[in-house]
Design a protein around this motif. Structure first.
Motif, PDB file in Angstrom:
ATOM      1  N   ARG A 155      20.692 -16.577 -14.497  1.00  0.00           N
ATOM      2  CA  ARG A 155      21.015 -15.269 -13.889  1.00  0.00           C
ATOM      3  C   ARG A 155      20.394 -14.126 -14.682  1.00  0.00           C
ATOM      4  NH1 ARG A 155      27.220 -14.188 -15.784  1.00  0.00           N
ATOM      5  NH2 ARG A 155      27.220 -15.669 -17.486  1.00  0.00           N
ATOM      6  N   SER A 156      20.277 -14.295 -16.003  1.00  0.00           N
ATOM      7  CA  SER A 156      19.614 -13.259 -16.801  1.00  0.00           C
ATOM      8  C   SER A 156      18.127 -13.192 -16.493  1.00  0.00           C
ATOM      9  CB  SER A 156      19.835 -13.504 -18.292  1.00  0.00           C
ATOM     10  OG  SER A 156      21.170 -13.195 -18.634  1.00  0.00           O
ATOM     11  N   GLY A 157      17.557 -14.331 -16.105  1.00  0.00           N
ATOM     12  CA  GLY A 157      16.164 -14.324 -15.648  1.00  0.00           C
ATOM     13  C   GLY A 157      16.015 -13.487 -14.389  1.00  0.00           C
ATOM     14  N   PHE A 158      17.006 -13.619 -13.504  1.00  0.00           N
ATOM     15  CA  PHE A 158      17.011 -12.789 -12.291  1.00  0.00           C
ATOM     16  C   PHE A 158      17.103 -11.307 -12.669  1.00  0.00           C
ATOM     17  CE2 PHE A 158      19.984 -10.518  -9.405  1.00  0.00           C
ATOM     18  CZ  PHE A 158      19.101 -10.273  -8.369  1.00  0.00           C
ATOM     19  N   GLY A 159      18.032 -10.983 -13.573  1.00  0.00           N
ATOM     20  CA  GLY A 159      18.204  -9.585 -13.967  1.00  0.00           C
ATOM     21  C   GLY A 159      16.939  -9.003 -14.566  1.00  0.00           C
ATOM     22  N   ALA A 160      16.276  -9.804 -15.399  1.00  0.00           N
ATOM     23  CA  ALA A 160      15.035  -9.338 -16.032  1.00  0.00           C
ATOM     24  C   ALA A 160      13.931  -9.145 -14.998  1.00  0.00           C
ATOM     25  CB  ALA A 160      14.592 -10.339 -17.105  1.00  0.00           C
ATOM     26  N   GLY A 161      13.839 -10.097 -14.067  1.00  0.00           N
ATOM     27  CA  GLY A 161      12.826  -9.990 -13.016  1.00  0.00           C
ATOM     28  C   GLY A 161      13.054  -8.776 -12.133  1.00  0.00           C
ATOM     29  N   LEU A 162      14.322  -8.537 -11.800  1.00  0.00           N
ATOM     30  CA  LEU A 162      14.648  -7.406 -10.930  1.00  0.00           C
ATOM     31  C   LEU A 162      14.304  -6.078 -11.610  1.00  0.00           C
ATOM     32  CD1 LEU A 162      15.916  -6.700  -8.160  1.00  0.00           C
ATOM     33  CD2 LEU A 162      18.108  -6.470  -9.349  1.00  0.00           C
ATOM     34  N   LEU A 163      14.574  -6.000 -12.899  1.00  0.00           N
ATOM     35  CA  LEU A 163      14.247  -4.774 -13.629  1.00  0.00           C
ATOM     36  C   LEU A 163      12.736  -4.531 -13.628  1.00  0.00           C
ATOM     37  CD1 LEU A 163      15.300  -2.418 -15.359  1.00  0.00           C
ATOM     38  CD2 LEU A 163      15.052  -3.904 -17.376  1.00  0.00           C
TER      39      LEU A 163
END
Lengths: 292, 317
Positions: free
Chosen positions: B13-21
């Motif tokens: 999920r942190s990968g998602f957050g980083a990608g979204l940013l």
């Protein structure tokens, strides 16, 4: 206080012209439903005046240059998709697609599906609807996109009163007021009827105006089968946009309006007239623009 | 597996957050929506940096899906965030009509999928979401395997026109996909080459499959491990090429055995290249509370289960 007292309204001649168009729209509705022996004439007839007012007077739109994004244009979403015949009629009559295409309604390979869809690229339709309760959320999303795009045009939506029984409507209602989605004018077709009977018998809405007010909306009431009153209400609703609240019009209509034997009952919600009934219905509706 | 050293321990999920940013910084049309789980979905950095492009909808997932669909009209690329259960089953009809049938460019991003959600238990551990989403015409279904790949996939789906379901999870998990390994929607990745059995895995079980392959190698079995991060559209060429060589299959997924990766592969093979296949999947049950490791063990999704399935598959050749 009469709604028409605060804003300028349409002239007598333009009201007469809109009424002439609405008569043709009603003919289109019963002929479409008769042509495929299925569909929903009752609610469509009840909303014929609203759709005519919207598409021929209120909306700032360009039917010949339609695209999905609709930037710089007012947008309309039909949430109660089963009244597609009235929408298809005004879309065709205002120039979105050829009027003769109305003859394909609900038939195989038609763009005029029983419930409206984007699937077949029909100009004027930006969202699939039919499963109830979803259109208000979509309209809010489109209104938010307009704000992000610094687009000052408006988003309109129409809902059935039976549809108020869907929970998602109230999720959306809460969101729009809390987030000041004030470029949105929604309307409820308040005809008091749904498939299984009167709304009051199936699941009463109780004080619908109080509910919308409690949810933080600016609420107007009008008679949706009185063209002058309707134009006044829509003008007033536009006047009230941009003030921090979404606007709701509770529009009283008569299901089946314009065809005497389809009125005052929920019976014609979702059935088609036979040949004899069609002839009787058409005899009550003046052909003003030429049948397709 | 020496070829894939553990680079770090991070949640997908942190990968998602980083990608979204990253997307937020590079694409002004990207917008985020969340149903009261901003911290859990790791969307808070995006929210903080782009408040005007972030929509907190409250605990109202149906409304969130509809608003996302509406935002596409006007050119926005909405990313919705909530748990996988509330991203799919709870809002299936909204996704079906307003997103999939209507062909809207919405990215449905779902965290806390599968058993590895852990202690919250079965109400939140959806094991049916891959099946639900893959049945929708036009829906792309992606299940990345680690933090790096989830970041890559998040960025990739913004450039893909059409609805996408992106499934990821809660626990910290080994990070092993090198950043230079490119992610491409619909292109499976052969992580280990082998000739005796094809192990197809997605999500958290890819790492388990790599460990299983190492165990199998000790026993003289050369397993091929393929990361099928895109369930739909399935990379049929990659599956058929591997199976033509190995002639038996193990599918591994953190999902019910019905409707997920295993069935997707079985459907392809049944029609193109009938092949013995063993499933490593949840055996048609709901989950329960426990730690991720305890749950993977109890529900038969652990390394020994993959090893045993490989032996069964090989015996059936």
């Amino acid at each position: 206080m009469p709604l028409t007292s605060t804003v300028a309204t349409a002239s007598e001649t333009s009201i007469a012209e809109l009424q002439r168009i609405a008569s043709q729209v009603r003919r289109d509705i019963v002929r479409q439903v008769h042509g495929c022996q299925s569909g929903h004439p009752g609610g469509s007839l009840g909303c014929a005046d609203f759709f005519t007012a919207l598409y021929f007077n209120v909306l700032r739109h360009d039917p010949k240059n339609w695209d999905m994004d609709g930037r710089g244009q007012d947008l309309f979403f039909l949430s109660n998709g089963h009244i597609s015949p009235v929408w298809y009629s005004v879309l065709a009559r205002s120039g979105y697609f050829p009027v003769k295409e109305l003859a394909t309604f609900r038939k195989l390979n038609s763009r005029l599906q029983g419930h409206p869809t984007t699937h077949d690229g029909l100009p004027g339709v930006r969202m699939a609807s039919g499963s109830l309760g979803q259109g208000l959320s979509v309209a809010i999303g489109a209104a938010l996109a307009k704000k992000l795009n610094a687009d000052d045009k408006l988003v309109f939506s129409l809902h059935g009163d039976g549809e108020m029984q869907e929970g998602q409507i109230w999720e959306a209602a809460m969101y729009a007021a809390a987030n000041k989605v004030d470029n949105l004018i929604s309307t409820v077709d308040y005809n008091g009827r749904q498939i299984d009977g009167d709304v009051d018998d199936v699941l009463p809405l109780w004080d619908l105006k109080a509910k919308w007010l409690a949810f933080g909306w600016d609420v107007l009431e009008t008679n949706g089968n009185d063209m002058a009153a309707l134009l006044g209400a829509l003008a007033e609703a536009k006047h009230r946009t941009g003030r921090g609240k979404p606007v709701m019009i509770l529009m009283r209509t008569e299901m089946g309006q314009g065809v005497d034997f389809m009125m005052n009952s929920h019976a014609w919600h979702g059935i088609a007239p036979n040949d004899e009934q069609l002839a009787k219905a058409l005899s009550q509706l003046e052909e003003t623009l030429g049948d397709y | 597996m020496s070829a894939y050293p553990i680079l770090d321990q991070k949640d997908t999920r942190s990968g998602f957050g980083a990608g979204l940013l990253e997307l937020g910084r590079n694409n002004p049309n990207v917008v985020g929506l969340c149903a009261d789980l901003t911290g859990s979905l790791k969307m808070d950095a995006f929210q903080k940096e782009f408040p005007e492009r972030f929509f907190q909808v409250g605990i109202a997932e149906a409304n969130m899906m509809g608003i996302a669909a509406g935002l596409t009209i006007g050119g926005k690329i909405p990313f919705t965030g909530t748990f996988a259960n509330f991203s799919t089953g709870r809002v299936y009809d909204q996704i079906r009509q307003s997103i999939a049938y209507a062909g809207k460019n919405v990215k449905i991003c779902a965290s806390h999928a599968g058993l590895t959600l852990g202690e919250d238990g079965a109400t939140h551990q959806i094991l049916e979401d891959i099946g639900l989403m893959r049945m929708l015409p036009g829906m792309t279904v992606i299940v990345p395997c680690d933090y790096n790949q989830t970041r890559q996939a998040t960025i990739a789906i913004a450039a893909h026109e059409g609805p996408v379901y992106l499934r990821f999870g809660r626990p910290k998990w080994p990070v092993f996909i090198p950043n230079e390994m490119k992610f491409q929607i619909g292109k499976a990745q052969r992580l280990i080459e082998g000739s005796d059995v094809s192990i197809f895995a997605c999500g958290h079980l890819v790492w388990r499959a790599l460990i299983a392959a190492k165990e199998l190698q000790k026993e003289g079995v050369n397993a091929e491990v393929i990361n099928v991060h895109t369930i739909k559209p399935l990379d049929a060429d990659a599956v058929l090429a591997s199976v033509s060589k190995t002639e038996c299959v193990v599918s591994c997924e953190e999902h019910n055995r019905y409707g997920g990766l295993g069935d997707t592969i079985a459907q392809l093979l049944a029609t193109r290249l009938p092949t013995p296949q063993e499933y490593v999947a949840v055996n048609d049950s709901f989950g329960e509370s426990g730690t991720p490791d305890q749950l993977l063990k109890k529900y038969g999704l652990d390394v020994p289960d993959i090893v045993a399935a490989a032996h069964r598959a090989i015996q059936r050749k």
